[in-house]
Design an enzyme around this catalytic site. Sequence first.
Site, short mmCIF file in Angstrom:
data_model
loop_
_atom_site.label_atom_id
_atom_site.label_comp_id
_atom_site.label_asym_id
_atom_site.label_seq_id
_atom_site.Cartn_x
_atom_site.Cartn_y
_atom_site.Cartn_z
N LYS A 90 47.07 38.19 29.44
CA LYS A 90 46.73 37.83 30.81
C LYS A 90 46.31 36.37 30.94
CE LYS A 90 45.66 42.43 32.56
NZ LYS A 90 45.88 43.23 31.33
C1 LIG Z 1 46.98 44.18 31.26
C2 LIG Z 1 47.43 44.57 29.93
C3 LIG Z 1 48.62 45.31 29.71
C4 LIG Z 1 49.46 45.84 30.85
O1 LIG Z 1 50.18 44.82 31.50
P1 LIG Z 1 50.82 45.10 32.94
O2 LIG Z 1 51.42 43.81 33.36
O3 LIG Z 1 49.70 45.55 33.83
O4 LIG Z 1 51.84 46.18 32.76
C5 LIG Z 1 49.01 45.57 28.41
N1 LIG Z 1 48.25 45.17 27.36
C6 LIG Z 1 47.12 44.47 27.52
C7 LIG Z 1 46.35 44.07 26.32
C8 LIG Z 1 46.66 44.14 28.80
O5 LIG Z 1 45.52 43.45 28.94
#
Ligand SMILES: *Cc1c(COP(=O)(O)O)cnc(C)c1O
Length: 436
Positions: A107
């Site tokens: 993120k």
């Molecule tokens: C947010 C997150 C996801 C999921 O990603 P999306 O874009 O919401 O599908 C997967 N793994 C981690 C570690 C995350 O923080």
Amino acid sequence: MEYYSTNRQSLPVSLQDAVLRGLAPDRGLYMPQRIGTLPRAFFNNIAQMSLQEISYAVASVLFGEDIDSDTLKEIVYDAMNFDIPLRHVTGDLYCLELFHGPTLAFKDVGARFMARMLGYFNKQAGGNRCVNVLVATSGDTGSAVANGFLGVPGIRVFVLYPQGKVSRIQEAQFTTLGQNITALEVNGTFDDCQALVKSAFIDKELNEAMMLTSANSINVARFLPQSFYYFYAYAQLAQREQDTANMVVAVPSGNFGNLAAGLVAKRMGLPIKRFIAANNSNCVFFDYLRTGQYAPRPSIATIANAMDVGDPSNFARILDLYGHSHSAICADISGCTYTDEQISQTIADTYRTCDYLLDPHGAVAFRANTELLQPGEIGVALETAHPAKFKGTVERIIDQPVEVPQRLQKFLEGEKRSIKINSGFHSFKKFLLQTV
Ligand SMILES: *Cc1c(COP(=O)(O)O)cnc(C)c1O
């Protein structure tokens, strides 16, 4: 370029308005009116290009009409200033490590990009307005957003989190920063935090007194930059002279922003053969692929908790990209769902036999590739978090200590500062108003 709402009931808006609004007034998600493609020459040279060069080329196609090229380059180079290496694990299986940013989770990419883009729009507007970002978090989003926006002029971030319900390391990542980041410790649950943020966005008095925006994954400025690293994965496979025409990407999915960005990359001309949407026990998307019916339901807690989503927000974008055709979606995306036990087993096996330590989220994608690849296909699993972010869980599985990287450790040494509020909207509103 204009951005339309997936619900098609609101008028298209500029990129700036799409970023500031987050969600469209008709509750739809914004999408670019056109998705441009990259020229053949770009793909001929891609193996020699850096992550920043590739990201800038992709960003120019997406945002080039809206932001002048020098500024866009600065935003991209500054946001994408850490590596995203493709690691060979075994045979035809690779992991794209998306966790080398400040908070060790994928993120960071979207959050850092969005912060810089918002900072730019703010400067364009005269530089004297203040934008307030409200973010409710169960852990990971808050840390990525807080660190992404740290020190960006003209922007304040309020992170709302449920008291006692996030891990110490997660809490430290947004309570020790200071500057333009305020942590609000809510006496309630994550849902209470989310309800407070939602109420704030529709409160007339509050919106007249201060400019409010959200930084969750529905925001186009967080969503679209996630397409950059799909190109970089391809570049690194090309560099290894692998058969790039057979590249399959498995995406550990929760709200499906990551996967939707991969689909945009494909639309831009990146020859990804197909995608695998990898789910934990929260498998509404898997069920949709199987049945053609979308049936959202409450989420279940798993060890891959950033994927515990029962009604994925970016599902609307996937439907939109494929004109709501179930068969077209199934042609590009297959799915799978794994229990906690299967995730644990994958982490243990991969560590033992390949000497590669997966985190619970990446493990879901990695397992998908081990089971669903066809002969000749090359599997890239997106590794979305550093295993040390889930230290307790991973240590129990491999029965060995997991080293915490210094970057993560350093957060724990900072002084925690938070403001305690209760879960009633009135006190939250009063608090916000007195910060103006
Ligand atoms: C947010 C997150 C996801 C999921 O990603 P999306 O874009 O919401 O599908 C997967 N793994 C981690 C570690 C995350 O923080």
